[in-house]
Design a protein around this motif. Structure first.
Motif, mmCIF file in Angstrom:
data_model
loop_
_atom_site.group_PDB
_atom_site.id
_atom_site.type_symbol
_atom_site.label_atom_id
_atom_site.label_comp_id
_atom_site.label_asym_id
_atom_site.label_seq_id
_atom_site.Cartn_x
_atom_site.Cartn_y
_atom_site.Cartn_z
ATOM 1 N N ILE A 147 38.032 -77.350 46.294
ATOM 2 C CA ILE A 147 36.963 -76.744 45.496
ATOM 3 C C ILE A 147 35.884 -76.226 46.443
ATOM 4 O O ILE A 147 35.380 -76.962 47.298
ATOM 5 C CB ILE A 147 36.356 -77.759 44.506
ATOM 6 C CG1 ILE A 147 37.417 -78.194 43.502
ATOM 7 C CG2 ILE A 147 35.144 -77.171 43.800
ATOM 8 C CD1 ILE A 147 36.962 -79.284 42.562
ATOM 9 N N ALA A 148 35.528 -74.958 46.295
ATOM 10 C CA ALA A 148 34.483 -74.364 47.139
ATOM 11 C C ALA A 148 33.127 -74.895 46.694
ATOM 12 O O ALA A 148 32.783 -74.853 45.516
ATOM 13 C CB ALA A 148 34.520 -72.847 47.017
ATOM 14 N N PHE A 149 32.372 -75.399 47.655
ATOM 15 C CA PHE A 149 31.041 -75.933 47.344
ATOM 16 C C PHE A 149 30.095 -75.504 48.447
ATOM 17 O O PHE A 149 30.182 -75.974 49.573
ATOM 18 C CB PHE A 149 31.088 -77.458 47.228
ATOM 19 C CG PHE A 149 29.756 -78.074 46.905
ATOM 20 C CD1 PHE A 149 29.153 -77.846 45.678
ATOM 21 C CD2 PHE A 149 29.117 -78.874 47.821
ATOM 22 C CE1 PHE A 149 27.931 -78.424 45.364
ATOM 23 C CE2 PHE A 149 27.889 -79.454 47.526
ATOM 24 C CZ PHE A 149 27.297 -79.227 46.300
ATOM 25 N N ASP A 150 29.230 -74.568 48.143
ATOM 26 C CA ASP A 150 28.277 -74.053 49.111
ATOM 27 C C ASP A 150 26.899 -74.022 48.440
ATOM 28 O O ASP A 150 26.440 -72.967 47.983
ATOM 29 C CB ASP A 150 28.700 -72.654 49.579
ATOM 30 C CG ASP A 150 27.874 -72.169 50.747
ATOM 31 O OD1 ASP A 150 27.274 -73.013 51.448
ATOM 32 O OD2 ASP A 150 27.825 -70.938 50.961
ATOM 33 N N PRO A 151 26.232 -75.162 48.361
ATOM 34 C CA PRO A 151 24.947 -75.201 47.658
ATOM 35 C C PRO A 151 23.865 -74.463 48.446
ATOM 36 O O PRO A 151 23.928 -74.392 49.683
ATOM 37 C CB PRO A 151 24.625 -76.693 47.594
ATOM 38 C CG PRO A 151 25.333 -77.281 48.768
ATOM 39 C CD PRO A 151 26.575 -76.465 48.931
ATOM 40 N N PRO A 152 22.890 -73.883 47.746
ATOM 41 C CA PRO A 152 21.800 -73.200 48.460
ATOM 42 C C PRO A 152 20.946 -74.220 49.214
ATOM 43 O O PRO A 152 20.841 -75.378 48.809
ATOM 44 C CB PRO A 152 20.998 -72.534 47.342
ATOM 45 C CG PRO A 152 21.330 -73.323 46.130
ATOM 46 C CD PRO A 152 22.722 -73.840 46.312
ATOM 47 N N ARG A 153 20.372 -73.795 50.311
ATOM 48 C CA ARG A 153 19.529 -74.676 51.104
ATOM 49 C C ARG A 153 18.241 -74.956 50.331
ATOM 50 O O ARG A 153 17.616 -74.048 49.776
ATOM 51 C CB ARG A 153 19.217 -74.020 52.445
ATOM 52 C CG ARG A 153 18.434 -74.896 53.373
ATOM 53 C CD ARG A 153 18.388 -74.258 54.768
ATOM 54 N NE ARG A 153 17.581 -75.049 55.659
ATOM 55 C CZ ARG A 153 18.049 -76.057 56.389
ATOM 56 N NH1 ARG A 153 19.321 -76.377 56.313
ATOM 57 N NH2 ARG A 153 17.256 -76.724 57.193
ATOM 58 N N ALA A 154 17.836 -76.202 50.331
ATOM 59 C CA ALA A 154 16.609 -76.588 49.641
ATOM 60 C C ALA A 154 15.399 -76.117 50.454
ATOM 61 O O ALA A 154 15.354 -76.282 51.672
ATOM 62 C CB ALA A 154 16.555 -78.098 49.455
ATOM 63 N N VAL A 155 14.443 -75.531 49.765
ATOM 64 C CA VAL A 155 13.216 -75.088 50.414
ATOM 65 C C VAL A 155 12.099 -76.029 49.967
ATOM 66 O O VAL A 155 11.804 -76.129 48.779
ATOM 67 C CB VAL A 155 12.877 -73.628 50.031
ATOM 68 C CG1 VAL A 155 11.570 -73.204 50.669
ATOM 69 C CG2 VAL A 155 14.009 -72.708 50.419
ATOM 70 N N ILE A 156 11.513 -76.696 50.938
ATOM 71 C CA ILE A 156 10.447 -77.652 50.628
ATOM 72 C C ILE A 156 9.155 -77.127 51.235
ATOM 73 O O ILE A 156 9.066 -76.922 52.454
ATOM 74 C CB ILE A 156 10.779 -79.048 51.197
ATOM 75 C CG1 ILE A 156 12.081 -79.542 50.590
ATOM 76 C CG2 ILE A 156 9.639 -80.016 50.941
ATOM 77 C CD1 ILE A 156 12.605 -80.823 51.199
ATOM 78 N N HIS A 157 8.184 -76.879 50.394
ATOM 79 C CA HIS A 157 6.891 -76.371 50.845
ATOM 80 C C HIS A 157 5.961 -77.546 51.089
ATOM 81 O O HIS A 157 5.757 -78.375 50.210
ATOM 82 C CB HIS A 157 6.278 -75.430 49.804
ATOM 83 C CG HIS A 157 7.141 -74.244 49.521
ATOM 84 N ND1 HIS A 157 7.225 -73.176 50.381
ATOM 85 C CD2 HIS A 157 7.972 -73.954 48.497
ATOM 86 C CE1 HIS A 157 8.065 -72.276 49.889
ATOM 87 N NE2 HIS A 157 8.537 -72.737 48.738
#
Length: 77
Positions: A60-70
């Protein structure tokens, strides 16, 4: 705590798992099991890794977006 009664539910060594049931005010409240019986009922010594493993999901392809923490400076006023 109210009235507590203990009942021996099975004989140890008779080929039956031994447990004791405690009742509070006539209603079942607790059960005391041997460690062996608990492990048998709970599935033995299975690790959390074994429980969470999902065979076949490697494809299963799993490429979650990178979390952006301000970050912002703390206001200590």
């Amino acid at each position: 705590m109210g009235n507590v009664a203990l009942f021996q539910a099975a004989e140890a060594g008779a080929g039956i798992a031994c447990f004791t049931q405690a009742t509070v005010r006539g209603k079942p409240a607790h059960v005391l099991l041997s460690v062996e019986e608990y492990q048998r009922l709970a599935g033995g010594n299975t690790s959390i890794i074994d429980v969470l493993a999902m065979p076949g999901v490697e494809d299963i392809a799993f490429d979650p977006p990178r979390a952006v923490i301000h970050q912002r400076p703390a206001d200590l006023s």
